[in-house]
Design a protein around this motif. Structure first.
Motif, PDB file in Angstrom:
ATOM      1  N   LEU A 175       0.807  -1.213   0.000  1.00 37.27           N
ATOM      2  CA  LEU A 175       0.000   0.000   0.000  1.00 37.27           C
ATOM      3  C   LEU A 175       0.846   1.272   0.000  1.00 37.27           C
ATOM      4  CD1 LEU A 175      -2.766  -1.226   2.416  1.00 37.27           C
ATOM      5  CD2 LEU A 175      -3.197  -0.261   0.166  1.00 37.27           C
ATOM      6  N   ALA A 176       2.142   1.114   0.286  1.00 40.39           N
ATOM      7  CA  ALA A 176       2.995   2.296   0.428  1.00 40.39           C
ATOM      8  C   ALA A 176       2.977   3.232  -0.787  1.00 40.39           C
ATOM      9  CB  ALA A 176       4.417   1.884   0.773  1.00 40.39           C
ATOM     10  N   PRO A 177       3.192   2.722  -2.028  1.00 37.61           N
ATOM     11  CA  PRO A 177       3.223   3.655  -3.166  1.00 37.61           C
ATOM     12  C   PRO A 177       1.926   4.455  -3.293  1.00 37.61           C
ATOM     13  CG  PRO A 177       3.749   1.406  -3.896  1.00 37.61           C
ATOM     14  CD  PRO A 177       3.405   1.319  -2.445  1.00 37.61           C
ATOM     15  N   THR A 178       0.798   3.760  -3.133  1.00 42.75           N
ATOM     16  CA  THR A 178      -0.500   4.429  -3.237  1.00 42.75           C
ATOM     17  C   THR A 178      -0.634   5.507  -2.162  1.00 42.75           C
ATOM     18  OG1 THR A 178      -1.570   2.516  -4.183  1.00 42.75           O
ATOM     19  CG2 THR A 178      -2.986   4.044  -3.004  1.00 42.75           C
ATOM     20  N   LEU A 179      -0.273   5.149  -0.934  1.00 40.81           N
ATOM     21  CA  LEU A 179      -0.454   6.103   0.159  1.00 40.81           C
ATOM     22  C   LEU A 179       0.469   7.308   0.005  1.00 40.81           C
ATOM     23  CD1 LEU A 179      -1.070   3.695   3.160  1.00 40.81           C
ATOM     24  CD2 LEU A 179      -2.722   4.997   1.812  1.00 40.81           C
ATOM     25  N   VAL A 180       1.681   7.073  -0.498  1.00 37.59           N
ATOM     26  CA  VAL A 180       2.601   8.193  -0.712  1.00 37.59           C
ATOM     27  C   VAL A 180       2.003   9.174  -1.726  1.00 37.59           C
ATOM     28  CG1 VAL A 180       4.825   8.853  -1.710  1.00 37.59           C
ATOM     29  CG2 VAL A 180       4.706   6.985  -0.053  1.00 37.59           C
ATOM     30  N   ILE A 181       1.541   8.649  -2.852  1.00 38.39           N
ATOM     31  CA  ILE A 181       0.993   9.528  -3.896  1.00 38.39           C
ATOM     32  C   ILE A 181      -0.265  10.250  -3.409  1.00 38.39           C
ATOM     33  CG2 ILE A 181      -0.084   9.565  -6.187  1.00 38.39           C
ATOM     34  CD1 ILE A 181       1.943   7.644  -7.146  1.00 38.39           C
ATOM     35  N   LEU A 182      -1.135   9.511  -2.738  1.00 36.19           N
ATOM     36  CA  LEU A 182      -2.382  10.144  -2.294  1.00 36.19           C
ATOM     37  C   LEU A 182      -2.132  11.174  -1.196  1.00 36.19           C
ATOM     38  CD1 LEU A 182      -4.976   7.209  -2.333  1.00 36.19           C
ATOM     39  CD2 LEU A 182      -4.418   8.848  -4.116  1.00 36.19           C
ATOM     40  N   GLY A 192      -4.923  -2.930  -4.455  1.00 39.84           N
ATOM     41  CA  GLY A 192      -6.153  -3.711  -4.592  1.00 39.84           C
ATOM     42  C   GLY A 192      -5.972  -5.118  -4.048  1.00 39.84           C
ATOM     43  N   TYR A 193      -4.806  -5.699  -4.326  1.00 43.48           N
ATOM     44  CA  TYR A 193      -4.520  -7.044  -3.810  1.00 43.48           C
ATOM     45  C   TYR A 193      -4.480  -7.019  -2.292  1.00 43.48           C
ATOM     46  CZ  TYR A 193      -2.220 -11.450  -2.896  1.00 43.48           C
ATOM     47  OH  TYR A 193      -1.931 -12.691  -2.422  1.00 43.48           O
ATOM     48  N   ALA A 194      -3.745  -6.051  -1.738  1.00 44.14           N
ATOM     49  CA  ALA A 194      -3.599  -5.987  -0.281  1.00 44.14           C
ATOM     50  C   ALA A 194      -4.963  -5.848   0.390  1.00 44.14           C
ATOM     51  CB  ALA A 194      -2.691  -4.819   0.096  1.00 44.14           C
ATOM     52  N   LEU A 195      -5.809  -4.976  -0.160  1.00 48.04           N
ATOM     53  CA  LEU A 195      -7.100  -4.726   0.487  1.00 48.04           C
ATOM     54  C   LEU A 195      -8.062  -5.901   0.320  1.00 48.04           C
ATOM     55  CD1 LEU A 195      -7.618  -0.987  -0.487  1.00 48.04           C
ATOM     56  CD2 LEU A 195      -7.021  -1.904   1.756  1.00 48.04           C
ATOM     57  N   ALA A 196      -7.923  -6.639  -0.773  1.00 45.15           N
ATOM     58  CA  ALA A 196      -8.861  -7.739  -1.000  1.00 45.15           C
ATOM     59  C   ALA A 196      -8.413  -9.025  -0.308  1.00 45.15           C
ATOM     60  CB  ALA A 196      -9.021  -7.988  -2.502  1.00 45.15           C
ATOM     61  N   ARG A 197      -7.091  -9.230  -0.204  1.00 48.64           N
ATOM     62  CA  ARG A 197      -6.607 -10.531   0.198  1.00 48.64           C
ATOM     63  C   ARG A 197      -5.940 -10.605   1.568  1.00 48.64           C
ATOM     64  NH1 ARG A 197      -6.335 -14.478  -3.801  1.00 48.64           N
ATOM     65  NH2 ARG A 197      -8.531 -14.576  -4.268  1.00 48.64           N
ATOM     66  N   ILE A 240      -9.536   5.199   0.440  1.00 50.82           N
ATOM     67  CA  ILE A 240      -9.300   5.169  -1.003  1.00 50.82           C
ATOM     68  C   ILE A 240     -10.596   5.390  -1.765  1.00 50.82           C
ATOM     69  CG2 ILE A 240      -8.602   3.650  -2.899  1.00 50.82           C
ATOM     70  CD1 ILE A 240      -6.339   2.707  -1.063  1.00 50.82           C
ATOM     71  N   PHE A 241     -11.679   4.874  -1.225  1.00 47.60           N
ATOM     72  CA  PHE A 241     -12.970   5.099  -1.875  1.00 47.60           C
ATOM     73  C   PHE A 241     -13.327   6.587  -1.853  1.00 47.60           C
ATOM     74  CE2 PHE A 241     -17.625   5.461  -1.676  1.00 47.60           C
ATOM     75  CZ  PHE A 241     -17.926   4.920  -2.915  1.00 47.60           C
ATOM     76  N   ILE A 242     -13.030   7.235  -0.730  1.00 48.53           N
ATOM     77  CA  ILE A 242     -13.351   8.662  -0.620  1.00 48.53           C
ATOM     78  C   ILE A 242     -12.509   9.488  -1.602  1.00 48.53           C
ATOM     79  CG2 ILE A 242     -13.231  10.667   0.916  1.00 48.53           C
ATOM     80  CD1 ILE A 242     -14.097   8.771   3.181  1.00 48.53           C
ATOM     81  N   THR A 243     -11.219   9.173  -1.698  1.00 51.20           N
ATOM     82  CA  THR A 243     -10.375   9.934  -2.627  1.00 51.20           C
ATOM     83  C   THR A 243     -10.842   9.742  -4.068  1.00 51.20           C
ATOM     84  OG1 THR A 243      -8.816   8.113  -2.711  1.00 51.20           O
ATOM     85  CG2 THR A 243      -8.298   9.902  -1.219  1.00 51.20           C
ATOM     86  N   TYR A 244     -11.452   8.578  -4.330  1.00 50.09           N
ATOM     87  CA  TYR A 244     -12.007   8.275  -5.646  1.00 50.09           C
ATOM     88  C   TYR A 244     -13.066   9.312  -6.024  1.00 50.09           C
ATOM     89  CZ  TYR A 244     -14.430   5.124  -8.956  1.00 50.09           C
ATOM     90  OH  TYR A 244     -15.019   4.549 -10.027  1.00 50.09           O
ATOM     91  N   LEU A 245     -13.773   9.841  -5.017  1.00 56.16           N
ATOM     92  CA  LEU A 245     -14.866  10.763  -5.298  1.00 56.16           C
ATOM     93  C   LEU A 245     -14.432  12.227  -5.277  1.00 56.16           C
ATOM     94  CD1 LEU A 245     -17.676   9.091  -3.148  1.00 56.16           C
ATOM     95  CD2 LEU A 245     -17.369   8.940  -5.604  1.00 56.16           C
ATOM     96  N   VAL A 246     -13.151  12.495  -4.963  1.00 55.55           N
ATOM     97  CA  VAL A 246     -12.691  13.885  -4.902  1.00 55.55           C
ATOM     98  C   VAL A 246     -12.485  14.419  -6.312  1.00 55.55           C
ATOM     99  CG1 VAL A 246     -10.808  15.396  -4.207  1.00 55.55           C
ATOM    100  CG2 VAL A 246     -11.623  13.633  -2.648  1.00 55.55           C
ATOM    101  N   PRO A 247     -13.233  15.451  -6.709  1.00 55.95           N
ATOM    102  CA  PRO A 247     -13.083  15.958  -8.067  1.00 55.95           C
ATOM    103  C   PRO A 247     -11.866  16.881  -8.203  1.00 55.95           C
ATOM    104  CG  PRO A 247     -14.788  17.180  -6.919  1.00 55.95           C
ATOM    105  CD  PRO A 247     -14.250  16.175  -5.946  1.00 55.95           C
ATOM    106  N   PRO A 248     -11.216  16.900  -9.356  1.00 50.67           N
ATOM    107  CA  PRO A 248     -10.049  17.775  -9.573  1.00 50.67           C
ATOM    108  C   PRO A 248     -10.360  19.247  -9.291  1.00 50.67           C
ATOM    109  CG  PRO A 248     -10.267  16.245 -11.388  1.00 50.67           C
ATOM    110  CD  PRO A 248     -11.466  16.049 -10.522  1.00 50.67           C
ATOM    111  N   LEU A 281      -6.697   8.235 -10.823  1.00 49.25           N
ATOM    112  CA  LEU A 281      -6.608   6.924 -11.484  1.00 49.25           C
ATOM    113  C   LEU A 281      -6.356   5.796 -10.481  1.00 49.25           C
ATOM    114  CD1 LEU A 281      -4.448   7.830 -14.616  1.00 49.25           C
ATOM    115  CD2 LEU A 281      -6.920   7.696 -14.439  1.00 49.25           C
ATOM    116  N   ILE A 282      -5.478   6.025  -9.491  1.00 46.21           N
ATOM    117  CA  ILE A 282      -5.164   4.961  -8.539  1.00 46.21           C
ATOM    118  C   ILE A 282      -6.400   4.522  -7.751  1.00 46.21           C
ATOM    119  CG2 ILE A 282      -3.883   4.337  -6.430  1.00 46.21           C
ATOM    120  CD1 ILE A 282      -1.559   5.949  -7.453  1.00 46.21           C
ATOM    121  N   PRO A 283      -7.168   5.455  -7.174  1.00 42.90           N
ATOM    122  CA  PRO A 283      -8.355   4.998  -6.440  1.00 42.90           C
ATOM    123  C   PRO A 283      -9.280   4.173  -7.333  1.00 42.90           C
ATOM    124  CG  PRO A 283      -7.922   7.272  -5.924  1.00 42.90           C
ATOM    125  CD  PRO A 283      -6.967   6.904  -7.017  1.00 42.90           C
TER     126      PRO A 283
END
Lengths: 327, 281
Positions: free
Chosen positions: A52-59, B97-102, B115-123, B154-156
Motif C-alpha cells: 500500500l505504500a506507493p499508493t499512500l505516498v501519492i495520495l 487492490g490485492y492488499a485490500l482484497a486478500r 481510497i474510496f473517498i479519494t475516488y470521489l474527490v473531483p479535480p 486513477l489509482i483509487p
C-alpha cells in the motif's frame, strides 16, 4: 477449520510435487526461510504495508497535502508570486457579497439537478431500448458510448461550432425550414446559454447512465417479469413495480457519481461559454479558475473551490451509509 | 429480460424510430467534426452554402494543423503522459487492490474507505493548491506535473476495480501454491496477478482514456506550447481572442478523438466492464 479444508489438496499436491517439480517453487523452502526479509514478508500486515505504500505516498502528497493547503489558502490573501497572510473568513465574506459568485452558486445547483434528472430519464429510456434484441446491437451499443469516450473538450468545441452566432447549423436548418426569420444567438443570453450547457452535458453524460443501467437491467431475471405479466401487470406497471425496484441500487450509485461529476464540472462550461455571456453561466469550478488563474487571487479562488466540499461530503456520507447498509 | 412486441407498425413507433433518433443525436456532433474539417473555408464561412456536405473536400485544414501548430508534439505528449500515468496507476492499484482484497490486517477496512473517498474527490476541488504543490516540487510545466497528479484519480479507481476483481478469484488457488512451497509474494505475483489480467486490462483501458481526456490539471499545470496535450493545445492555440480557426480546430478535435475511440473500439467489452465495475459499491 481451514486446515481440514486444505488437507486433501495437500496430499494431492504432495504427490504431484514428487512426480514433477512445481514451476512455482523456485527456491526450496529451507533456503527461503533463512533470510529475515523473506520471513518478514510472510507476515501479512508487513506485506500489506509494503503493497500500500506507493499508493499512500501519492495520495498523501497530491490529495491530502493539497487539501490542507487549500484550506490554508482559503483563509489567506495569497496572490500568484506573493506569499499570503492569514485573513480569517474575509474571502468567504467577499464571495457572499459578490453577485457573480451568487449567480455561480445558483447555476451550479440548477446545472447539476436539471442535467442529472435529464440524464437519468433519457439514460433509462435508452437502456430499455437497448435491452431489446435487434440487428447490429453490439455496434449500436458501442457507438452510443462515443460521447462519453472522446475528450470532452474536443466534442464541446464541435458543439460550440454548432452553436456559432453566425454559422450555427441549427439556425441554418430552422431558417431554411421557415421556422425562424432571425438567427438565434444560442450562447448570447444567460438563460439560453445555460440551456445549451445542460443539453451538451446530457449528450455527453447520458451514455454512462444508459450503459450502466443496461448492465443493471441484464441482471433482472426474466422469470420475474413473466410472473408479473401472468398476474396481469401491463408494461408500465412492470417497469415501475418490478424493474425499477430491482435496479434501484445501481441507479442510485450512478446518480450519485454523476451528481458529483456534474457539480464539480469545469471543462464543458469553460470551453462552451467561459462563464459568459457577462459572467452569467459560471459555476463554482469555472469561477474559481477565473479568480485564481486569470485574476491571480489564489486565496480567493481556493475559497470558491471549497464551496464544493460540503456538498461532496454529503454525497460521500450518504454513499458510505448506503454501502454499509447493503452489506 | 424477454421483451415482446406488437405488430411491425407498433414496433417501428415504439422502437425503431426512437432508436434511430437516439443514434442520430449521439453521432451527429462527430459527423459535424468530420464535415467541417474537410470543407474549404469559402464554404465554411458562407451562410448560403448547405453545411451538411461538400463537393470540394480538402485536406488544407489538416495541413494547417500540422504546419501552424505543434499538433504532432501535442499528440506525442498526450500519448506519453497517458501511458506513463496509466502504468504508474496500474502498478499502485494492483498492489493496493490485492492488499485490500486478500491480506488480513487491522487497517484494511479504514484504508479501503479512505481510497474510496479519494475516488470521489473531483479535480476542481484541489487544482489551486495542487498548482502550488507542483511548483514547489519544481515539476511545473513539465510532463511530470500531470503524470504524477493524474494518478490521484486513477489509482483509487484502479484499486477499487482490482479489489473487486481479486475478490472473485478463489483464495484456494493461492493456498495450493503456498503448500507447494511458494512464498507469500510468489503466490501473489505468479498465481493471483496472472489471473487478474482481464481486470488489469479493463482498469488500464479506462485509466488510459481518462488521462487522454483530462483537461483541468493539464490546463493549469502546462503552459508552454511544446508541453501541451491535445485537448489543451487545440483549445488554447487555435482560438485567438475572438477568432476561432474552425477548420483546423475540427481537424484537431477529430484527430484527438480517433486514438482514444480506436483503443475503446478494440476493447469495448473491457471498457464496459470497467465502467460498470467502477460504480458497483
Amino acid at each position: 477449520m481451514a486446515d481440514q479444508r486444505i488437507e486433501p489438496i495437500l496430499t494431492d499436491s504432495a504427490r504431484l510435487a514428487a512426480a514433477i517439480p512445481s514451476p512455482v517453487a523456485v527456491a526450496p523452502p529451507e533456503a527461503r526461510r533463512a533470510t529475515w526479509l523473506g520471513l518478514l514478508l510472510e507476515r501479512e500486515h508487513v506485506l500489506a504495508g509494503l503493497l500500500l505504500a506507493p499508493t499512500l505516498v501519492i495520495l498523501t502528497l497530491f490529495i491530502a497535502y493539497p487539501f490542507v493547503l487549500g484550506i490554508w489558502l482559503a483563509v489567506s490573501d495569497k496572490m500568484v508570486g506573493r506569499p499570503g497572510s492569514f485573513v480569517g473568513l474575509q474571502n468567504f465574506q467577499v464571495n457572499l457579497n459578490d453577485t457573480i459568485f451568487l449567480r455561480a452558486f445558483q447555476n451550479t445547483f440548477v446545472y447539476t439537478f436539471i442535467a442529472t434528472a435529464l440524464k437519468l430519464a433519457l439514460g433509462m429510456a435508452t437502456a430499455l431500448l437497448l435491452n431489446h434484441h435487434f440487428h447490429f446491437k453490439r455496434i449500436i451499443r458501442a457507438s452510443m458510448l462515443l460521447p462519453w469516450i472522446v475528450p470532452t473538450v474536443l466534442s464541446t468545441l464541435a458543439w460550440q461550432w454548432m452553436f456559432d452566432a453566425t454559422f450555427s447549423v441549427f439556425n441554418w436548418v430552422l431558417m431554411n425550414a421557415g421556422l425562424i426569420s432571425k438567427r438565434i444567438l444560442w450562447l448570447g443570453d444567460g438563460t439560453l446559454a445555460m440551456g445549451c450547457l445542460i443539453a451538451v452535458n446530457v449528450w455527453r453524460g447520458m451514455p454512462f447512465f444508459a450503459i450502466t443501467l443496461l448492465a443493471g437491467l441484464q441482471t433482472v431475471n426474466p422469470d420475474v417479469h413473466e410472473a408479473a405479466e401472468i398476474d396481469g401487470a401491463n408494461a408500465w406497471q412492470r417497469f415501475w413495480r418490478v424493474t425499477l425496484p430491482l435496479i434501484k441500487p445501481i441507479m442510485l450509485v450512478v446518480v450519485l457519481f454523476s451528481m458529483i461529476a456534474t457539480f464539480a464540472d469545469f471543462q464543458l462550461i469553460y470551453v462552451l461559454t467561459r462563464g459568459g455571456p457577462y459572467s452569467s453561466t459560471h459555476v463554482f469550478g469555472t469561477y474559481a479558475y477565473e479568480i485564481a488563474m486569470r485574476a491571480a487571487k489564489l486565496g480567493q479562488g481556493a475559497s470558491i473551490s471549497l464551496f464544493l466540499f460540503p456538498f461532496l461530503l454529503m454525497v460521500i456520507v450518504f454513499q458510505l451509509w448506503y454501502i454499509r447498509r447493503s452489506d | 429480460m424477454a421483451v415482446r412486441y406488437g405488430g411491425p407498425l407498433k414496433r417501428a413507433v415504439t422502437f425503431h424510430v426512437p432508436l434511430a433518433l437516439l443514434v442520430g443525436a449521439t453521432l451527429f456532433p462527430f459527423y459535424w467534426m468530420v464535415i467541417t474539417s474537410i470543407r474549404p473555408d469559402t464554404e465554411l464561412y458562407n451562410v448560403r452554402s448547405n453545411p451538411f456536405f461538400t463537393l470540394h473536400p480538402t485536406l488544407t485544414h489538416f495541413a494547417d494543423l500540422f504546419e501552424l501548430t505543434m499538433f504532432a508534439r501535442w499528440a506525442w505528449n498526450t500519448l506519453f503522459i497517458a501511458t506513463v500515468s496509466t502504468a504508474i496507476s496500474l502498478f499502485c492499484g494492483l498492489l493496493a487492490g490485492y492488499a485490500l482484497a486478500r491480506l488480513q490486517f487491522r487497517w484494511a477496512p479504514p484504508l479501503g474507505m479512505v481510497i474510496f473517498i479519494t475516488y470521489l474527490v473531483p479535480p476542481t476541488l484541489l487544482f489551486i493548491p495542487l498548482g502550488d504543490v507542483v511548483k514547489t516540487f519544481g515539476i511545473g510545466d513539465t510532463p511530470w506535473a500531470v503524470i504524477l497528479t493524474y494518478p490521484t484519480f486513477l489509482i483509487p479507481f484502479c484499486t477499487w476495480l482490482l479489489m473487486g476483481y481479486f475478490k472473485t478469484i478463489p483464495r484456494e488457488i493461492e493456498d495450493c501454491a503456498r503448500i507447494d512451497g511458494a512464498s507469500r509474494i510468489q503466490a501473489m505475483v505468479r498465481i493471483s496477478f496472472p489471473l487478474a489480467i482481464p481486470g488489469i486490462l479493463s482498469a488500464g483501458i479506462f485509466a488510459f482514456t481518462l488521462s487522454w481526456n483530462e483537461f483541468l490539471y493539464a490546463l493549469v499545470f502546462l503552459s508552454s506550447p511544446q508541453q501541451k496535450t491535445i485537448p489543451i493545445g487545440v483549445f488554447t492555440e487555435l482560438v485567438r481572442g475572438d477568432v476561432f480557426y474552425w477548420g483546423p480546430l475540427m481537424a484537431g478535435a477529430l484527430l484527438g478523438s480517433v486514438p482514444v475511440a480506436l483503443v475503446y473500439s478494440l476493447f469495448v467489452e473491457h471498457y464496459v466492464t470497467a465502467l460498470t465495475g467502477a460504480v458497483k459499491g
